[in-house]
Design a protein around this motif. Structure first.
Motif, PDB file in Angstrom:
ATOM      1  N   LYS A   1     -10.787  -3.372  -5.611  1.00 15.81           N
ATOM      2  CA  LYS A   1     -11.301  -2.035  -5.030  1.00 15.81           C
ATOM      3  C   LYS A   1     -10.908  -0.545  -5.973  1.00 15.81           C
ATOM      4  N   ASP A   2      -9.612  -0.551  -5.675  1.00 17.60           N
ATOM      5  CA  ASP A   2      -8.746   0.322  -6.778  1.00 17.60           C
ATOM      6  C   ASP A   2      -9.563   0.719  -7.639  1.00 17.60           C
ATOM      7  N   LEU A  53      -8.290  -5.790  -3.166  1.00 21.99           N
ATOM      8  CA  LEU A  53      -7.559  -4.083  -2.774  1.00 21.99           C
ATOM      9  C   LEU A  53      -7.569  -3.203  -4.291  1.00 21.99           C
ATOM     10  N   GLU A  54      -7.309  -4.330  -5.141  1.00 23.10           N
ATOM     11  CA  GLU A  54      -6.711  -4.327  -6.323  1.00 23.10           C
ATOM     12  C   GLU A  54      -8.219  -3.788  -6.828  1.00 23.10           C
ATOM     13  N   ALA A  99       1.285   3.266  -9.094  1.00 19.53           N
ATOM     14  CA  ALA A  99       0.497   2.366 -10.227  1.00 19.53           C
ATOM     15  C   ALA A  99       1.415   1.349  -9.767  1.00 19.53           C
ATOM     16  N   GLU A 110       0.317  -1.195  -0.147  1.00 19.65           N
ATOM     17  CA  GLU A 110       0.178  -0.055  -0.305  1.00 19.65           C
ATOM     18  C   GLU A 110       0.319   1.056  -0.024  1.00 19.65           C
ATOM     19  N   HIS A 141     -11.755   0.005  -9.105  1.00 18.20           N
ATOM     20  CA  HIS A 141     -13.464  -0.188  -9.028  1.00 18.20           C
ATOM     21  C   HIS A 141     -14.034  -1.268  -9.668  1.00 18.20           C
TER      22      HIS A 141
END
Length: 156
Positions: A77-78, A74-75, A8, A3, A80
């Motif tokens: 969610k990031d 996390l990926e 990216a 994180e 979307h």
């Protein structure tokens, strides 16, 4: 850990490397299982290899739950990606059930005393574990393909 990466590429490139290491860990786990399964008959001399297999199994399962799946979530969610998040929610309970089987296997064979007391049932236990792990690997592969590869393409 990941994180804290600034770009990216740093972050998701790190996820790719983490997945590669994890899949290498899987390969070694499979090789160890094949070795044990091919032995067929077990003696107390096999106990150290069985205990090593237990360690590898717990390490692999733990890495999935505490590192890989978390980073894939996390990926998703990031990026979307709601369908990816839904896929993760759908597959994690299925993977969790295989984790329980792996932990039960470990608990049966993790110590010298446990292992030596149950050597006669090891081949049966390995066969049952093989079925569960094969199913787990399919779920994990789908998560990697659908979550990470799709998001890697978006990042490129």
């Amino acid at each position: 850990m990941l994180e804290d990466c600034k770009t990216a590429q740093e972050r998701w490139g790190g996820v790719h490397e983490m997945i590669d290491r994890w899949l290498e860990q899987r390969r070694k786990l499979i090789e160890a299982a094949i070795y044990l399964r091919e032995r067929g008959e077990y003696t107390p001399l096999d106990t150290p290899k069985i205990q090593l297999f237990c360690e590898m199994l717990v390490d692999y399962v733990s890495a999935g739950h505490f590192t890989v799946y978390e980073q894939l979530a996390l990926e998703a969610k990031d990026f979307h990606d709601d369908s990816a998040v839904d896929l993760l929610r759908e597959h994690l309970p299925l993977i969790d059930s295989s984790t329980e089987v792996a932990i039960e296997f470990n608990d049966r064979y993790d110590t010298k005393a446990h292992c030596n007391a149950q050597l006669e049932s090891l081949l049966f236990s390995l066969k049952a574990l093989k079925v569960v792990l094969a199913e787990r690997f399919q779920y994990e592969d789908r998560l990697i393909k659908e979550l990470h590869e799709a998001n890697s393409e978006k990042n490129a």
